[in-house]
Design a protein around this motif. Sequence first.
Motif, PDB file in Angstrom:
ATOM      1  N   GLY B 582       0.794  -1.218   0.000  1.00  0.00           N
ATOM      2  CA  GLY B 582       0.000   0.000   0.000  1.00  0.00           C
ATOM      3  C   GLY B 582       0.830   1.274   0.000  1.00  0.00           C
ATOM      4  N   GLN B 583       2.130   1.151   0.260  1.00  0.00           N
ATOM      5  CA  GLN B 583       2.980   2.345   0.274  1.00  0.00           C
ATOM      6  C   GLN B 583       3.023   2.973  -1.109  1.00  0.00           C
ATOM      7  OE1 GLN B 583       5.069   3.914   2.777  1.00  0.00           O
ATOM      8  NE2 GLN B 583       5.062   5.386   1.082  1.00  0.00           N
ATOM      9  N   ARG B 584       2.680   4.252  -1.178  1.00  0.00           N
ATOM     10  CA  ARG B 584       2.759   4.941  -2.454  1.00  0.00           C
ATOM     11  C   ARG B 584       4.119   5.584  -2.639  1.00  0.00           C
ATOM     12  NH1 ARG B 584      -2.705   6.221  -2.845  1.00  0.00           N
ATOM     13  NH2 ARG B 584      -3.721   4.286  -2.281  1.00  0.00           N
ATOM     14  N   VAL B 593      10.568   7.916  -4.206  1.00  0.00           N
ATOM     15  CA  VAL B 593      10.400   8.633  -2.944  1.00  0.00           C
ATOM     16  C   VAL B 593       9.024   8.282  -2.387  1.00  0.00           C
ATOM     17  CG1 VAL B 593      10.147  10.927  -1.905  1.00  0.00           C
ATOM     18  CG2 VAL B 593      11.872  10.537  -3.683  1.00  0.00           C
ATOM     19  N   PRO B 594       8.945   7.870  -1.108  1.00  0.00           N
ATOM     20  CA  PRO B 594       7.633   7.559  -0.551  1.00  0.00           C
ATOM     21  C   PRO B 594       6.758   8.808  -0.469  1.00  0.00           C
ATOM     22  CG  PRO B 594       9.326   7.480   1.155  1.00  0.00           C
ATOM     23  CD  PRO B 594      10.043   7.670  -0.148  1.00  0.00           C
ATOM     24  N   VAL B 700      10.348  -4.715  -5.666  1.00  0.00           N
ATOM     25  CA  VAL B 700      10.677  -3.638  -4.731  1.00  0.00           C
ATOM     26  C   VAL B 700      12.163  -3.329  -4.828  1.00  0.00           C
ATOM     27  CG1 VAL B 700      10.642  -2.915  -2.343  1.00  0.00           C
ATOM     28  CG2 VAL B 700       8.876  -4.452  -3.221  1.00  0.00           C
ATOM     29  N   PRO B 701      12.505  -2.106  -5.186  1.00  0.00           N
ATOM     30  CA  PRO B 701      13.933  -1.774  -5.235  1.00  0.00           C
ATOM     31  C   PRO B 701      14.526  -1.880  -3.824  1.00  0.00           C
ATOM     32  CG  PRO B 701      12.565   0.004  -6.143  1.00  0.00           C
ATOM     33  CD  PRO B 701      11.650  -0.964  -5.496  1.00  0.00           C
ATOM     34  N   GLU B 702      15.790  -2.232  -3.825  1.00  0.00           N
ATOM     35  CA  GLU B 702      16.430  -2.520  -2.534  1.00  0.00           C
ATOM     36  C   GLU B 702      16.378  -1.344  -1.576  1.00  0.00           C
ATOM     37  OE1 GLU B 702      20.840  -3.000  -1.480  1.00  0.00           O
ATOM     38  OE2 GLU B 702      20.286  -4.674  -2.800  1.00  0.00           O
ATOM     39  N   GLU B 703      16.553  -0.142  -2.142  1.00  0.00           N
ATOM     40  CA  GLU B 703      16.608   1.011  -1.226  1.00  0.00           C
ATOM     41  C   GLU B 703      15.266   1.265  -0.556  1.00  0.00           C
ATOM     42  OE1 GLU B 703      16.912   1.360  -4.554  1.00  0.00           O
ATOM     43  OE2 GLU B 703      15.894   3.159  -5.284  1.00  0.00           O
ATOM     44  N   LEU B 704      14.207   0.566  -1.028  1.00  0.00           N
ATOM     45  CA  LEU B 704      12.895   0.793  -0.424  1.00  0.00           C
ATOM     46  C   LEU B 704      12.509  -0.323   0.524  1.00  0.00           C
ATOM     47  CD1 LEU B 704      10.959   2.092  -3.540  1.00  0.00           C
ATOM     48  CD2 LEU B 704      11.961   3.422  -1.680  1.00  0.00           C
TER      49      LEU B 704
END
Lengths: 187, 725, 121
Positions: B582-584, B593-594, B700-704
């Motif tokens: 659900g994170q946009r 960027v979230p 999901v990219p690693e940084e996220l």
Amino acid sequence: MEVATDTQAKNVIPDPNGAGNSIDALDHDPKEIQQFVTFAIGKEEYAVDIMQVREIQAWSEVTILPNQPKYMRGVLNLRGIIVPIFDLRCRFGQGETEATPIHVVVIVAVKDRIIGILVDRVSDILKVEYSEIRKVPDLDDQEDQDHIVGLVTAGDRMVALLDAACLFHAEIIEKTIDVADASKAPQ
Amino acid sequence: MDEYAQFKATYFAECSELLSDVESQLSELSTGADDPEVLHAIFRAVHSIKAGAGAFKYNKLAEFSHEFEALLDRMRDGRIAVTEDGVNLLFRASDILAAMVEAAESGDDLANDFGSQILDEITIIVKGEAKSTSSEANGTTPAAATNADTSTPQGPVVYHISFAPKAELFKHANEPLLIIRELKTLGEVEALPSLQNLPSLQAMDGEEAYLAWDFVIRTEASLEDVEEVFEFVTEDCDLLIELQGDMTPDEVIPEEGTPTEATVLEYAQHAIAKGSDTAAPQAAAGGAKATAKVSSIRVDLDRIDRLVNMVGELVITQSMLSQQTSELPSDNMPNMVRGLEELALHTRELQESVMAIRMQPVKSVFSRMPRLVRELSNKLSKKVNLNTIGENTEVDKTVIEEISDPITHMIRNSLDHGLEPPADRIEAGKPEVGTITLSAEHRGGRIVITIADDGRGINREAVLKRALERGLITENSQLTDDEIDNMIFAPGFSTAEQVTDISGRGVGMDVVRRNIQSLGGRVSIQSTPGKGSRFTMTLPLTLAVMDGMIVEAGTEKYVIPITNIVESLRPSREALKRLPNGQRLVRIRGQYVPLCALHHVFNIPGARKDPAKALVVLVESEEFGTTGIVVDRLLGQQQVVIKSLESNYRPVPGVSAATILGNGKVAPILDIEAIYRISQSKKKIEDDEEELVFGTLNDVPEELEHLTDMPPSSSSTMPQPTAGS
Amino acid sequence: MAKKVLAVDDSKTMRDMVSFTLKGAGYDVVEAEDGLVALERIGGNAVDLVITDINMPNMDGISLVKALRQNPAHSSTPILVLTTESDDNKKNEGRAAGATGWIVKPFEPEKLLKVVQKVCG
């Protein structure tokens, strides 16, 4: 960011019995006159000690605060002081007041805080002797009656004397502590 | 003495000034200043503390300050040399003194032996010196030894007193008649004036004393009490006090005379010897010692705060007026428009002047650091030079109060972890003595404080290892050097094991960062291996006003602190993504960027839900990096007066304070860290329609990754959303 | 007419105490925070008593006593110096400079009044 006056909020000790206007006829000369400002929600009349009332203003738009409780209408700028406004009708579970400029906000001082109470209209100033103030009958099924500290008959009207500190006690005092903790908790 | 209890508040206020004075004078002393006035000033401060302590019966404090004062007295007149150890002792003694004052003020009991070690040290030094000059020991207890044999007689007794004033008595402005009057308060007095020395009128010298008296007094008072009547004149008269029936005339004038006479001589010599360098210059010192006389007045802080508040109101009223009149046709009233412009100008100037009253140089904080460095370096056996730069840089008093702790912590950190022991430094080809530079400057409307050391720099391997152990990073994490260095601020990085007794009282750098952030400040560290590290802390100049961006969501207006804002933009639809939880996200220049939608966090009805139609304000925080706050639109930037919501209401999650806008309405100031936390705790948005806006991002990219393993919902502690009002 | 006392001490606490006690007993009290200020305040005007601390910045008590004694207007004004128990040398320095007497700190209000009455009635 925290504002320096934070500490003020945290220092308030919840003390429902220590309200500034608690009326105890025993402490007073029964002949002593006390004055109340009376106001109405629909046909019901309420009053607060005149000494607590700072001013009375017509309703104006307020700023809604995020996630405020239902009976909180928002905050008002009273000459630089930010004052929360509570909807008395809503507090008594009778739905929200549809506020218009003819509605009235009674600004009262409760302990060291200033709050506003939204009512339909202000009626008059009531002068009564202490002996005329009657106790509220104890009703088991009505637990939420602590905020009414006495009853007065004025002509054919029945006026309930309110203890504002008690009325919005949970909102302005108790939750201060809960929320302060909660806002720090989630990481 | 109870009558004096009302002066305690004055006393403690005075003490705190005196102690801070002692502190700064000591710092000066430690830098090798040999201005005698420095020691005099310290002496006077301790002396004043002692006097009050005696008056209010703070016995421990009185006793300690007495010894402390004795030490200072001997140092200032050179009887005890001012060595480095001596200065060290003064520092420690002033610490004890401060603690004792604090205990006296709060009414706390200190351990019985509190400070006794230092007291002993002082006593040894003072006594050691006393032996060599021999006069002191007598001086401290003049009457005690002699009191024993002048015990109160039983019942009334009769004294014969012969009293013959000398000319000196009048020179000292003593008055025999007043003395006789006092004598009469002790009992029945028979007075026989003796006129035998009275010359003829022509021969009389107005300055001379010719009259003498013989008294017989019947009293219950002790000899001591009778002697006390003549306390001020014993040396300016011939005085004989005899107890009737007492056959030992040796007893006459004895106790006052004998011990003091000897000491008087010594002191007199002393005074003469010193006369040339004390008395004369001091009389002329007014102009010479320019630092001592400052044309300033002391004002109660409450009064200034009231002034600051009123000016805040004025600023709001003024902007309200400007806003209202800007909508009127200006052609008709050029004078009013001009008047309003002037009002705006003057208001701004008034506000700046008023804020300037509360501005104080950071000196008051910086001056505490030399002794910290001195103490720590002793403890750690390291050699350090502390340089301070820009100590006259001014910030608001509200900020001054807050910077001391972070600076202390960072200096402790530099000393403990940054600087190497002397041997290591020599081996590394560095000077044996390390350098810590503490500096302050104004930059871009903020104060920047840096603490730089020339130590070994951050051991990145050790930091990585620890971060891994603590689960702050994973094996695969790719961190830049800068990111590794700044791991020391990560929550949970500092641990008990790392916290030596030097690096703080169990407070980690994460707490330091958090406290700085709560003031609207930032802190970071740059480090070069082998060369040293530099902490940089920036803070607003005041906590009373700030620059804010007014934003709108739905019909509501909010203020975002400018310091948090990086940029604002309207994202394209393609840039919007959603994680399975659900994170946009929004993709900006290749980075995800979230997003957190203000209307979602605050349940604001009627706001634009589609970020592609709204605006994203990119904000930055050390806590979460960059995030995008979705709002409807930006209304403009302005300086806002910070008001507390809590003085009449309660804290509101996501809101740090409030302000009053030009239209007289209240606007909440956003606490973006809290908003981010709230949005993380309630990221699931049920509104399916809105879901369609965001394309799902399954890889999901690693940084996220840190965004995916957030606890599902800690919303139980958050206020339940209510139906909008 | 109330007697006028000049109280000189750099410590506000002490000034307040002296002032409070003497005012309570009907004296007029003028305060000064050091010797120089005291000289400014007193000028050539007569006062009935000067009470001064010894350790003060700018001009200490001993210098103040000397300065007052050199001025004919104050050569016979009673002057009390405030000392502490251990300060016998200060008492004597004060006396040598021309002080009338001394008050030992800490003092009780009664003691202060007693001494003041002793030297200026």
